[in-house]
Scaffold this active site. Sequence first.
Site, PDB file in Angstrom:
ATOM      1  N   ASP A  91       0.847  -1.193   0.000  1.00 35.36           N
ATOM      2  CA  ASP A  91       0.000   0.000   0.000  1.00 35.36           C
ATOM      3  C   ASP A  91       0.876   1.235   0.000  1.00 35.36           C
ATOM      4  OD1 ASP A  91      -2.284   1.536   0.024  1.00 35.36           O
ATOM      5  OD2 ASP A  91      -2.877   1.031   2.067  1.00 35.36           O
ATOM      6  N   LYS A  92       0.222   2.363  -0.230  1.00 35.53           N
ATOM      7  CA  LYS A  92       0.895   3.653  -0.235  1.00 35.53           C
ATOM      8  C   LYS A  92       0.100   4.612   0.624  1.00 35.53           C
ATOM      9  CE  LYS A  92       0.244   7.869  -2.410  1.00 35.53           C
ATOM     10  NZ  LYS A  92      -1.004   8.631  -2.600  1.00 35.53           N
ATOM     11  N   HIS A  93       0.795   5.507   1.276  1.00 34.98           N
ATOM     12  CA  HIS A  93       0.108   6.568   1.996  1.00 34.98           C
ATOM     13  C   HIS A  93       0.807   7.887   1.694  1.00 34.98           C
ATOM     14  CE1 HIS A  93      -2.615   8.153   4.997  1.00 34.98           C
ATOM     15  NE2 HIS A  93      -1.617   8.814   5.543  1.00 34.98           N
ATOM     16  N   SER A  94       0.041   8.961   1.754  1.00 28.75           N
ATOM     17  CA  SER A  94       0.606  10.270   1.450  1.00 28.75           C
ATOM     18  C   SER A  94       0.202  11.251   2.532  1.00 28.75           C
ATOM     19  CB  SER A  94       0.063  10.732   0.096  1.00 28.75           C
ATOM     20  OG  SER A  94       0.104  12.134  -0.004  1.00 28.75           O
ATOM     21  N   THR A 131      -8.987  11.119  -1.520  1.00 25.97           N
ATOM     22  CA  THR A 131      -9.208  10.092  -2.534  1.00 25.97           C
ATOM     23  C   THR A 131     -10.661   9.604  -2.532  1.00 25.97           C
ATOM     24  OG1 THR A 131      -6.915   9.421  -2.382  1.00 25.97           O
ATOM     25  CG2 THR A 131      -8.432   7.796  -3.279  1.00 25.97           C
ATOM     26  N   ARG A 179      -5.711  15.496  20.490  1.00 25.83           N
ATOM     27  CA  ARG A 179      -4.601  16.321  19.967  1.00 25.83           C
ATOM     28  C   ARG A 179      -5.119  17.560  19.266  1.00 25.83           C
ATOM     29  NH1 ARG A 179      -1.801  12.564  16.034  1.00 25.83           N
ATOM     30  NH2 ARG A 179      -0.508  14.374  15.571  1.00 25.83           N
ATOM     31  N   SER A 194       0.274   7.859  14.587  1.00 26.61           N
ATOM     32  CA  SER A 194      -1.115   8.012  14.155  1.00 26.61           C
ATOM     33  C   SER A 194      -1.298   7.480  12.728  1.00 26.61           C
ATOM     34  CB  SER A 194      -1.499   9.492  14.233  1.00 26.61           C
ATOM     35  OG  SER A 194      -2.747   9.732  13.629  1.00 26.61           O
ATOM     36  N   LYS A 198      -2.820   3.358  11.903  1.00 30.25           N
ATOM     37  CA  LYS A 198      -3.955   3.053  11.024  1.00 30.25           C
ATOM     38  C   LYS A 198      -3.510   2.237   9.809  1.00 30.25           C
ATOM     39  CE  LYS A 198      -5.347   7.485  10.630  1.00 30.25           C
ATOM     40  NZ  LYS A 198      -4.819   8.373  11.672  1.00 30.25           N
ATOM     41  N   LYS A 199      -2.435   2.692   9.190  1.00 23.90           N
ATOM     42  CA  LYS A 199      -2.026   2.082   7.915  1.00 23.90           C
ATOM     43  C   LYS A 199      -1.593   0.630   8.092  1.00 23.90           C
ATOM     44  CE  LYS A 199      -2.200   3.273   3.731  1.00 23.90           C
ATOM     45  NZ  LYS A 199      -3.464   3.770   3.173  1.00 23.90           N
TER      46      LYS A 199
HETATM   47  N1  URA Z   1      -2.718  12.320   9.630  1.00 25.09           N
HETATM   48  C1  URA Z   1      -2.965  11.408  10.595  1.00 25.09           C
HETATM   49  O1  URA Z   1      -3.624  10.425  10.367  1.00 25.09           O
HETATM   50  N2  URA Z   1      -2.478  11.628  11.817  1.00 25.09           N
HETATM   51  C2  URA Z   1      -1.735  12.714  12.113  1.00 25.09           C
HETATM   52  O2  URA Z   1      -1.323  12.836  13.228  1.00 25.09           O
HETATM   53  C3  URA Z   1      -1.498  13.641  11.110  1.00 25.09           C
HETATM   54  C4  URA Z   1      -1.989  13.419   9.859  1.00 25.09           C
END
Ligand code: URA
Length: 450
Positions: A91-94, A131, A179, A194, A198-199
């Site tokens: 996978d990719k995250h940005s 997305t 936060r 964070s 999730k990723k």
């Molecule tokens: N995106 C996230 O999911 N968490 C963060 O802390 C900042 C950006």
Amino acid sequence: MSSTASHHALLPQELIRLKRDSQPLPAEEINAFVQGIADDRISDAQIGAFTMAVFLNGMSREEVVALTTATRDSGHVMQWDSLNLPGPIVDKHSTGGVGDLVSLVLGPWVAACGAFVPMISGRGLGHTGGTLDKLESIPGYDPYPTPERFSDIVKSTGVAIIGQTGNLAPADKRIYGVRDVTATVESIPLITASILGKKLASGLDALVMDVKVGSGAFMPTPEKSRELAKSIANVATQAGTPTTALLTDMSQPLAPCAGNAVEIVETLALLRGERANSRVMQVTRELAVEMLIAGKLVTSREEALTKLEKALTSGAAAEVFSRMVRELGGPADFMERPDSYLATAPVIQAVHPEQGGIVQRIDTRAVGMSVVELGGGRLRNDASVDHSVGFSDIAEIGDRVDNQRPLAIVHARSEEAAARATAQLRAAMTLGEEAAVADTLLQDTFRGEA
Ligand code: URA
């Protein structure tokens, strides 16, 4: 770690005190604290004190790894082993951007090369596009399949781009919420845990991360972007998912359009092999190369490039996108007849500069906020998005613009909205008479160290 630690977790206030006093936090204690957040034993006040202590005193690499894995494991972690897929889960995250439609092209493209991509995507955040919002421009597209349906589609199609569901990293939902109202968002350890918490819950074999630099980037300075890229690559790799982070330019919109339906139109053109050397395709290709290498589908950059080229020119990547859209409820002939499905704005007009010149700089954040104001993003998180609005044909840094060549085409709901966006776009683009060159697209690569 003493074996008693897991049986006698510190009181939350004692863990907070350790971080307040810059003492090291044992991994098991971080684990117990995060578990307490997920099951509501820890209060918002304690989360706030903890995040502020981390914000002020930082975290060691080991602590960030522990916070990341605890966040990942606070909810459901996907397992793919039982499906016996004939390729890696990648996978990719940005960190997000403007005109950043990379995921829409990248997912199908690497799937067409043999990877499996269970992509959990987000909605627009601040000035950046999402997305999921873009995909929902496609009538019928349902980004919330059941978990079983999601894995079926990943298995049969190679990629499914969907939204986040209930039980994914629930600890992060609480931590992030606190936060947001305690001035503790801008902390690299907290951002790292964070994002990755999730990723990594998608059960990946490898991850690539696109960290943006420039006027449209989430991080405020190039130094901070670089620091985040390094942190993410190393922490994810140490948490067991080999990860490469690329540092890429976001000092202007990545694709020459920003919005929802307009970015889907561009995505289809790119998947058909048009504009193969555009800026957005260069970034997408670099990320794809890293994914194929990290997923061990190829052994060299050259081999990756050959495979990718073939998947694009043969139409295989486009076919995967088409199949994904169909599987998730979109029209079967979407690729063939997008115009009969995508919404178009009532007002579409060129935005010319008041005085001609060469584009020197673009305030990319302002361009993104202008799209939000047109209705393409949300000002409140319960608001709906107008998929038809945005900008297309956005001029790049170095382009000459005048009363022939516009700054962009605006797509708006009304004449008034178009006029407001016109003024905003003119203000966001600095023109001059000197030749101007864009910043380097790929600024650095960080391969995680185990
Ligand atoms: N995106 C996230 O999911 N968490 C963060 O802390 C900042 C950006």
